[in-house]
Design a protein around this motif. Sequence first.
Motif, short mmCIF file in Angstrom:
data_model
loop_
_atom_site.label_atom_id
_atom_site.label_comp_id
_atom_site.label_asym_id
_atom_site.label_seq_id
_atom_site.Cartn_x
_atom_site.Cartn_y
_atom_site.Cartn_z
N ARG A 126 -4.87 0.40 17.33
CA ARG A 126 -5.61 1.63 17.01
C ARG A 126 -4.74 2.84 17.30
N PRO A 127 -3.77 3.10 16.41
CA PRO A 127 -2.90 4.25 16.68
C PRO A 127 -3.68 5.56 16.66
N GLN A 128 -3.19 6.52 17.40
CA GLN A 128 -3.75 7.87 17.40
C GLN A 128 -3.45 8.56 16.07
N ALA A 129 -2.22 8.31 15.58
CA ALA A 129 -1.79 8.92 14.33
C ALA A 129 -0.64 8.09 13.76
N ILE A 130 -0.52 8.13 12.44
CA ILE A 130 0.62 7.48 11.80
C ILE A 130 1.32 8.54 10.95
N GLN A 131 2.61 8.68 11.17
CA GLN A 131 3.42 9.62 10.37
C GLN A 131 4.44 8.80 9.60
N LEU A 132 4.97 9.38 8.53
CA LEU A 132 5.90 8.64 7.66
C LEU A 132 7.23 9.39 7.52
N ALA A 133 8.32 8.66 7.78
CA ALA A 133 9.67 9.21 7.58
C ALA A 133 10.38 8.36 6.53
N VAL A 134 10.93 9.00 5.51
CA VAL A 134 11.71 8.27 4.49
C VAL A 134 13.04 8.97 4.25
N LEU A 135 14.04 8.16 3.93
CA LEU A 135 15.33 8.79 3.61
C LEU A 135 15.25 9.49 2.25
N ILE A 136 14.61 8.83 1.27
CA ILE A 136 14.50 9.39 -0.09
C ILE A 136 13.05 9.39 -0.55
N ASP A 137 12.57 10.56 -1.03
CA ASP A 137 11.29 10.62 -1.74
C ASP A 137 11.62 10.87 -3.20
N ARG A 138 11.33 9.87 -4.04
CA ARG A 138 11.70 10.01 -5.47
C ARG A 138 10.50 10.36 -6.35
N GLY A 139 9.32 10.64 -5.74
CA GLY A 139 8.15 11.03 -6.52
C GLY A 139 7.47 9.83 -7.18
N HIS A 140 6.56 10.11 -8.14
CA HIS A 140 5.82 9.09 -8.90
C HIS A 140 4.82 8.32 -8.05
N ARG A 141 4.14 9.02 -7.17
CA ARG A 141 3.15 8.35 -6.33
C ARG A 141 1.97 7.86 -7.17
N GLU A 142 1.48 6.69 -6.85
CA GLU A 142 0.29 6.14 -7.50
C GLU A 142 -0.88 6.10 -6.52
N LEU A 143 -0.63 6.56 -5.31
CA LEU A 143 -1.66 6.58 -4.26
C LEU A 143 -1.50 7.91 -3.51
N PRO A 144 -2.58 8.37 -2.84
CA PRO A 144 -2.48 9.65 -2.13
C PRO A 144 -1.75 9.52 -0.79
#
Length: 182
Positions: A126-144
């Motif tokens: 049960r994390p307090q929060a989840i954050q996301l780190a990526v080296l590359i964001d190339r767009g084209h998300r199909e989910l929010p």
Amino acid sequence: MNLTDKAQLMNEETIRRAITRIAHEILEKNQGVKDLVLVGIRRRGVPLALRLQQKIQEIEGVQVPLGALDITLYRDDLTTLDVQPVIHKTEVPFSLTKKTVVLVDDVLYTGRTVRAALDALIDIGRPQAIQLAVLIDRGHRELPIRADFVGKNVPTSKREVISVCVAEVDGEEGVSIQDMAE
Ligand SMILES: O=P(O)(O)OC[C@H]1O[C@H](OP(=O)(O)OP(=O)(O)O)[C@H](O)[C@@H]1O
Ligand SMILES: O=c1cc[nH]c(=O)[nH]1
């Protein structure tokens, strides 16, 4: 298929600088290392998470816990909507309860791998929060889904493929883009 030449987007030095910046951003957003844990997505998210762990240790003098999730996306090609993320293994040998988890991956594209990773993390604890780190964001998300920390935003067409190479997996460092023209 008519492959065009690969164009290099990042090299060893620019990857290193991006990791250093993201480490500082993680510490700034979370006001230090308290309750912070890192979880890399195999394969290349794990060595990137390890580098963030080392950089954070250099800056703060504290080694934050590091875990790994093994998720594979099964898809016919990089454009089909019918992709099935499969969680093979979770290696998170510490409690996530009340922790801030920074999930780390190399490329963020449709968001389906991250969605599967979020499911896996929530199943583990049960994390307090989840954050996301990526080296590359190339767009084209199909989910929010969006990244909190991004090494480089790369506008792409769906025909293009981003390849991230890290020494631990590929024996070399770099990020390149290639047009997979029909
Ligand atoms: O946002 P998404 O559409 O889910 O795409 C991103 C995922 O795709 C890549 O993995 P890939 O399935 O290509 O496997 P690999 O890393 O082993 O090459 C990459 O490492 C991400 O995990
Ligand atoms: O271009 C892409 C899309 C998803 N995952 C990658 O590694 N590259």
